[in-house]
Design a protein around this motif. Structure first.
Motif, PDB file in Angstrom:
ATOM      1  N   ILE A  30      28.132  29.288  29.261  1.00 12.88           N
ATOM      2  CA  ILE A  30      27.075  29.198  30.273  1.00 12.88           C
ATOM      3  C   ILE A  30      26.251  30.488  30.322  1.00 12.88           C
ATOM      4  O   ILE A  30      25.033  30.456  30.480  1.00 12.88           O
ATOM      5  CB  ILE A  30      27.688  28.872  31.661  1.00 12.88           C
ATOM      6  CG1 ILE A  30      28.195  27.440  31.681  1.00 12.88           C
ATOM      7  CG2 ILE A  30      26.686  29.081  32.795  1.00 12.88           C
ATOM      8  CD1 ILE A  30      27.129  26.402  31.457  1.00 12.88           C
ATOM      9  N   GLN A  31      26.909  31.628  30.167  1.00 10.85           N
ATOM     10  CA  GLN A  31      26.187  32.897  30.166  1.00 10.85           C
ATOM     11  C   GLN A  31      25.203  32.978  29.004  1.00 10.85           C
ATOM     12  O   GLN A  31      24.082  33.465  29.166  1.00 10.85           O
ATOM     13  CB  GLN A  31      27.172  34.065  30.110  1.00 10.85           C
ATOM     14  CG  GLN A  31      27.933  34.272  31.402  1.00 10.85           C
ATOM     15  CD  GLN A  31      29.059  35.275  31.276  1.00 10.85           C
ATOM     16  OE1 GLN A  31      29.636  35.458  30.208  1.00 10.85           O
ATOM     17  NE2 GLN A  31      29.389  35.927  32.369  1.00 10.85           N
TER      18      GLN A  31
ATOM     19  N   GLU B  52      27.430  21.212  28.785  1.00  8.34           N
ATOM     20  CA  GLU B  52      28.093  22.515  28.878  1.00  8.34           C
ATOM     21  C   GLU B  52      28.217  22.945  30.340  1.00  8.34           C
ATOM     22  O   GLU B  52      29.190  23.576  30.729  1.00  8.34           O
ATOM     23  CB  GLU B  52      27.336  23.565  28.070  1.00  8.34           C
ATOM     24  CG  GLU B  52      27.295  23.219  26.603  1.00  8.34           C
ATOM     25  CD  GLU B  52      27.874  24.288  25.717  1.00  8.34           C
ATOM     26  OE1 GLU B  52      28.214  25.369  26.216  1.00  8.34           O
ATOM     27  OE2 GLU B  52      27.990  24.033  24.521  1.00  8.34           O
TER      28      GLU B  52
ATOM     29  N   ALA C   3      22.087  26.788  34.266  1.00  7.43           N
ATOM     30  CA  ALA C   3      23.175  27.714  33.952  1.00  7.43           C
ATOM     31  C   ALA C   3      23.128  28.924  34.884  1.00  7.43           C
ATOM     32  O   ALA C   3      24.163  29.351  35.405  1.00  7.43           O
ATOM     33  CB  ALA C   3      23.091  28.156  32.495  1.00  7.43           C
TER      34      ALA C   3
ATOM     35  N   GLU D  67      35.678  25.558  36.557  1.00  9.26           N
ATOM     36  CA  GLU D  67      35.629  26.349  37.794  1.00  9.26           C
ATOM     37  C   GLU D  67      36.362  25.618  38.916  1.00  9.26           C
ATOM     38  O   GLU D  67      37.147  26.228  39.649  1.00  9.26           O
ATOM     39  CB  GLU D  67      34.182  26.619  38.183  1.00  9.26           C
ATOM     40  CG  GLU D  67      34.000  27.692  39.221  1.00  9.26           C
ATOM     41  CD  GLU D  67      34.345  29.076  38.730  1.00  9.26           C
ATOM     42  OE1 GLU D  67      35.402  29.607  39.164  1.00  9.26           O
ATOM     43  OE2 GLU D  67      33.579  29.643  37.946  1.00  9.26           O
TER      44      GLU D  67
ATOM     45  N   ALA E 281      34.457  28.662  29.119  1.00  9.27           N
ATOM     46  CA  ALA E 281      33.303  27.889  29.598  1.00  9.27           C
ATOM     47  C   ALA E 281      32.238  28.808  30.191  1.00  9.27           C
ATOM     48  O   ALA E 281      31.043  28.586  29.994  1.00  9.27           O
ATOM     49  CB  ALA E 281      33.759  26.851  30.627  1.00  9.27           C
ATOM     50  N   ARG E 282      32.670  29.856  30.887  1.00  3.98           N
ATOM     51  CA  ARG E 282      31.717  30.798  31.487  1.00  3.98           C
ATOM     52  C   ARG E 282      30.904  31.517  30.412  1.00  3.98           C
ATOM     53  O   ARG E 282      29.701  31.726  30.567  1.00  3.98           O
ATOM     54  CB  ARG E 282      32.437  31.810  32.375  1.00  3.98           C
ATOM     55  CG  ARG E 282      31.457  32.716  33.129  1.00  3.98           C
ATOM     56  CD  ARG E 282      32.108  33.874  33.863  1.00  3.98           C
ATOM     57  NE  ARG E 282      33.404  33.622  34.401  1.00  3.98           N
ATOM     58  CZ  ARG E 282      33.665  33.350  35.683  1.00  3.98           C
ATOM     59  NH1 ARG E 282      32.677  33.281  36.552  1.00  3.98           N
ATOM     60  NH2 ARG E 282      34.893  33.175  36.090  1.00  3.98           N
TER      61      ARG E 282
ATOM     62  N   ARG F 297      38.411  28.523  31.909  1.00  6.16           N
ATOM     63  CA  ARG F 297      37.295  28.913  32.775  1.00  6.16           C
ATOM     64  C   ARG F 297      36.453  30.010  32.129  1.00  6.16           C
ATOM     65  O   ARG F 297      35.225  29.934  32.113  1.00  6.16           O
ATOM     66  CB  ARG F 297      37.852  29.378  34.111  1.00  6.16           C
ATOM     67  CG  ARG F 297      36.824  29.846  35.096  1.00  6.16           C
ATOM     68  CD  ARG F 297      37.549  30.198  36.371  1.00  6.16           C
ATOM     69  NE  ARG F 297      36.811  31.043  37.239  1.00  6.16           N
ATOM     70  CZ  ARG F 297      37.349  31.710  38.234  1.00  6.16           C
ATOM     71  NH1 ARG F 297      38.636  31.611  38.478  1.00  6.16           N
ATOM     72  NH2 ARG F 297      36.625  32.462  39.015  1.00  6.16           N
ATOM     73  N   GLU F 298      37.108  31.015  31.575  1.00  5.97           N
ATOM     74  CA  GLU F 298      36.364  32.121  30.960  1.00  5.97           C
ATOM     75  C   GLU F 298      35.622  31.669  29.707  1.00  5.97           C
ATOM     76  O   GLU F 298      34.486  32.084  29.469  1.00  5.97           O
ATOM     77  CB  GLU F 298      37.296  33.293  30.648  1.00  5.97           C
ATOM     78  CG  GLU F 298      37.764  34.018  31.896  1.00  5.97           C
ATOM     79  CD  GLU F 298      36.622  34.452  32.807  1.00  5.97           C
ATOM     80  OE1 GLU F 298      35.648  35.073  32.319  1.00  5.97           O
ATOM     81  OE2 GLU F 298      36.679  34.162  34.021  1.00  5.97           O
TER      82      GLU F 298
ATOM     83  N   TYR G 216      31.707  23.826  32.338  1.00  2.77           N
ATOM     84  CA  TYR G 216      31.928  25.030  33.137  1.00  2.77           C
ATOM     85  C   TYR G 216      32.278  24.650  34.572  1.00  2.77           C
ATOM     86  O   TYR G 216      33.229  25.173  35.154  1.00  2.77           O
ATOM     87  CB  TYR G 216      30.704  25.944  33.125  1.00  2.77           C
ATOM     88  CG  TYR G 216      30.807  27.017  34.169  1.00  2.77           C
ATOM     89  CD1 TYR G 216      31.707  28.069  34.006  1.00  2.77           C
ATOM     90  CD2 TYR G 216      30.065  26.965  35.335  1.00  2.77           C
ATOM     91  CE1 TYR G 216      31.842  29.042  34.988  1.00  2.77           C
ATOM     92  CE2 TYR G 216      30.191  27.922  36.312  1.00  2.77           C
ATOM     93  CZ  TYR G 216      31.083  28.966  36.129  1.00  2.77           C
ATOM     94  OH  TYR G 216      31.228  29.910  37.108  1.00  2.77           O
TER      95      TYR G 216
END
Length: 99
Positions: free
Chosen positions: A87-88, A50, A21, A58, A83-84, A80-81, A54
């Motif tokens: 990942i964060q 996951e 990630a 992207e 999924a981001r 995208r956001e 992401y």
């Protein structure tokens, strides 16, 4: 000697989803576009679902036709956001993938 670039080797050698990630969040977007087949293969082999979500979001955002405002359509940007964010959370170690 490996056939893949050192930056891609970092992903291949990542010990866990947290490291994968972080790699996805930090790698230049140009690398994601250029090496998307290899990256997808590595994420799939690791079972990092996951990360694949992401990565796919992207790619969609980077490949989308942009509007007059220079931005991808709202649906693509929102995907995208979302999924981001997932990942964060994984990159911070705050959650295990899929939970």
């Amino acid at each position: 000697m490996s056939d893949i670039l050192p930056i891609i080797e970092e992903l291949a050698d990542a010990p866990d989803h947290k490291a994968r990630a972080r790699w996805l969040l930090e790698v230049p977007l140009a690398v994601i576009i250029r090496d998307q087949v290899t990256i997808h293969r590595l994420l799939s082999a690791a079972g990092f679902h996951e990360g694949i979500a992401y990565f796919t979001a992207e790619i969609a955002a980077l490949s989308a036709t942009r509007g007059r405002d220079g931005l991808a359509p709202n649906t693509i940007r929102m995907s995208r956001e979302y999924a981001r964010i997932g990942i964060q959370v994984i990159a911070r170690g705050g959650a295990e993938e899929g939970k």
